[in-house]
Motif scaffolding. Sequence first.
Motif, short mmCIF file in Angstrom:
data_model
loop_
_atom_site.label_atom_id
_atom_site.label_comp_id
_atom_site.label_asym_id
_atom_site.label_seq_id
_atom_site.Cartn_x
_atom_site.Cartn_y
_atom_site.Cartn_z
N GLY A 1 -16.28 -7.47 -3.35
CA GLY A 1 -14.95 -6.95 -3.58
C GLY A 1 -14.32 -6.34 -2.34
N ARG A 2 -14.98 -6.49 -1.19
CA ARG A 2 -14.43 -5.96 0.07
C ARG A 2 -14.34 -7.09 1.09
NH1 ARG A 2 -14.16 -2.80 -3.14
NH2 ARG A 2 -14.66 -0.59 -3.22
N TYR B 1 -7.18 -11.92 5.75
CA TYR B 1 -5.91 -12.05 5.05
C TYR B 1 -5.14 -13.29 5.51
CZ TYR B 1 -6.33 -7.49 2.79
OH TYR B 1 -6.73 -6.44 2.01
N ILE C 1 -3.22 -8.18 -9.00
CA ILE C 1 -3.44 -6.74 -8.85
C ILE C 1 -2.10 -6.01 -8.77
CG2 ILE C 1 -4.35 -4.91 -7.35
CD1 ILE C 1 -6.38 -7.03 -6.29
N HIS C 2 -1.20 -6.52 -7.92
CA HIS C 2 0.01 -5.76 -7.59
C HIS C 2 1.28 -6.28 -8.25
CE1 HIS C 2 -2.20 -3.46 -4.60
NE2 HIS C 2 -2.71 -4.58 -4.15
N HIS D 1 4.85 -7.35 1.21
CA HIS D 1 4.97 -5.94 1.57
C HIS D 1 6.43 -5.58 1.86
CE1 HIS D 1 4.10 -2.12 3.43
NE2 HIS D 1 4.61 -2.51 4.59
N LEU E 1 -3.36 -3.81 6.47
CA LEU E 1 -4.50 -4.55 5.93
C LEU E 1 -5.67 -3.61 5.65
CD1 LEU E 1 -4.23 -7.62 8.34
CD2 LEU E 1 -3.20 -7.29 6.07
N THR E 2 -6.21 -3.74 4.45
CA THR E 2 -7.28 -2.83 4.02
C THR E 2 -8.50 -3.61 3.57
OG1 THR E 2 -6.29 -2.85 1.83
CG2 THR E 2 -5.70 -1.01 3.26
N ALA E 3 -9.65 -2.95 3.57
CA ALA E 3 -10.90 -3.61 3.20
C ALA E 3 -10.83 -4.14 1.76
CB ALA E 3 -12.07 -2.66 3.36
N CYS E 4 -10.19 -3.39 0.88
CA CYS E 4 -10.09 -3.83 -0.50
C CYS E 4 -8.64 -4.24 -0.78
CB CYS E 4 -10.51 -2.71 -1.45
SG CYS E 4 -10.53 -3.24 -3.17
N PRO E 5 -8.44 -5.43 -1.35
CA PRO E 5 -7.07 -5.89 -1.60
C PRO E 5 -6.29 -4.98 -2.57
CG PRO E 5 -8.63 -7.69 -1.91
CD PRO E 5 -9.43 -6.44 -1.74
N THR E 6 -6.99 -4.10 -3.27
CA THR E 6 -6.27 -3.18 -4.18
C THR E 6 -5.47 -2.13 -3.41
OG1 THR E 6 -8.25 -1.82 -4.33
CG2 THR E 6 -7.87 -3.37 -6.12
N ASN E 7 -5.72 -1.97 -2.11
CA ASN E 7 -4.99 -0.97 -1.32
C ASN E 7 -4.00 -1.59 -0.34
OD1 ASN E 7 -6.47 1.26 -2.38
ND2 ASN E 7 -8.17 0.72 -1.04
N VAL E 8 -3.97 -2.93 -0.26
CA VAL E 8 -3.20 -3.58 0.80
C VAL E 8 -1.69 -3.34 0.63
CG1 VAL E 8 -2.78 -5.84 -0.29
CG2 VAL E 8 -3.23 -5.70 2.18
N GLY E 9 -0.97 -3.48 1.74
CA GLY E 9 0.49 -3.26 1.70
C GLY E 9 0.82 -1.92 2.31
N THR E 10 1.13 -0.98 1.44
CA THR E 10 1.44 0.37 1.93
C THR E 10 0.17 1.17 2.20
OG1 THR E 10 1.50 1.12 -0.34
CG2 THR E 10 3.60 0.52 0.65
N ILE F 1 -0.64 0.35 -8.00
CA ILE F 1 -0.04 -0.70 -7.18
C ILE F 1 0.24 -0.16 -5.78
CG2 ILE F 1 2.14 -1.97 -6.89
CD1 ILE F 1 2.15 -2.26 -9.95
N THR F 2 0.01 -0.98 -4.74
CA THR F 2 0.31 -0.53 -3.38
C THR F 2 1.17 -1.55 -2.62
OG1 THR F 2 -1.74 -1.53 -2.57
CG2 THR F 2 -1.83 0.80 -3.14
N LEU F 3 1.40 -2.70 -3.22
CA LEU F 3 2.13 -3.78 -2.51
C LEU F 3 3.40 -4.16 -3.28
CD1 LEU F 3 1.66 -6.06 -0.16
CD2 LEU F 3 1.11 -7.50 -2.10
#
Lengths: 181, 355
Positions: free
Chosen positions: A86-87, A94, A108-109, A114, B162-171, B225-227
């Motif tokens: 998951g990481r 990306y 997810i989003h 962005h 860009l973050t290690a987990c896609p759940t944080n990506v974006g902002t 949500i972060t994106l």
Amino acid sequence: MQCQQCDKQAMFHITELETGDVRELHLCEDHARVYLNQAEADSQPEDSDDESGSIGVGQTAKELSEIDQKVCDMCGITFFEFRNQGRLGCPHDYVQFEEELEPLIANIHGDVKHTGCRPNRDKSAEDQSVLPESTEELTSVIGMRKEIREAVEGEDYEVAGKLRDDIKKILHQWQAEETKQ
Amino acid sequence: MKFEVLKSSVGEWLKGTGPESDIVMSSRVRLARNLAHYPFVGRASESERSEVEEFLRSRLSKTSVGSRLEYMNLGGLEDLDRQFLVERQLISREHADATGARGVAIDSAEQVSLMINEEDHLRIQCLHSGLDLQAVWDQIRSVDEEIEAVVPYAFHERWGYLTACPTNVGTGIRVSVMLHLPALVITRQIDKVFRSLHKISLAVRGLYGEGSQAFGDFYQISNQITLGRSESELINQVADVVPVLIDYERRAREFLLEETERNVHDQVSRAFGILRTAQTISAEETMQLLSRVRMGVLLGLVDDLHVSDVNKLLVRTQPAHLQKMKGIDLDTKDRNIERARFLRSYFESGSSGEN
């Protein structure tokens, strides 16, 4: 958060609304795929055989295992490893796995673009569909470090030395841009 | 050492000040950031992690915010000290329990904390007392901008930070508000509230964010949500819902006072009684009882005690705080005895009890 069906990280957070009842599901990609396939099969009878609709859900086992074998050129992580942990492995993932990540991120989003803050230095760079050059170039350093290790193992010190110089140049260039501001 | 300072002070967020601080304990924003030229922490080798730590430390020292902060190398600390920082909300539990090169830089007011090599290379956190999201955002944005000028963050035109987990990506933003909602728990309306929050994709967690079971009626509301939305939109999503929750909680408190005052007064007094006289008491029970007493203070049912006293006790009765105060390691049984002793003496000397 952990998948409700196994030990993996839950990547899908599904809220089902059924006649006044709310049901929360937190699933890893695999179990989410199974669940969504099922839900889709339940909701639509035979007649829907259009390929366009279900991204990343209707793939065959063969297609999935091909995707799993994709490797990042920079950090060397496979898509399978990512799905398991998951990481992601590095910023380049990306770009490398963009196609595969898109449906996941959309899930997810609820969005795939962005719209928030951006690094100040990029304000002038309006029209770029991939990494702004400076960041993508910096990320390539990750792959170059790997090449250095391989060169040293193969006792090819000349190549290793050249790569080290290249890395220095790239980092220097970034720093020069920084002081320019 | 600096732990002596931390021990004798309390974080700004515990002061019980700021707007709506009868219900809102704290407002927090954190940003997840990564260096463009290193693998993410989970994929980095031991030496790469050290390089990331070194790089960030040296760059941070060049910023005005960095020079105001105190840096701690987490690998060089005792378990107990790391636990202490978790209880203080200055680092995450994952950061404390991890291995390898990692650290945290904090300011003396304990409002700003920079975690290095947590799940991402850099996690910037800003924490204020009460409902104060705009000020928190202004502060963290200026910290982020300062760091951004000297650190190459991994950024993608389409995916954002860009973050290690896609759940944080974006902002990369997580906006959290910690609420004390005892009356909604007592009147059994809390589940209904949570279901409606989940529907608008907000997450609810307990005080220290582990599991979903909240001890002592403290709940943290945050965005998932972060994106695809701007930072302001994401902050507003949380900020807009908090006044509604405050209103529900206030009405539930009024209802309790009007309909069942004797019952509520009885519950609060018993809770206070146990806290002042117990000979051994667990962390969970303490938190539960302090929650009741906190509500009692705010409803005017307890004299001579201030909300900030209760806030401080909530942290100081945590396992690592007790042991740091006592100066020795204690097992659970001894901690429960020490916790009860500490509470008795606090109420005897501190706030003069109920004369």
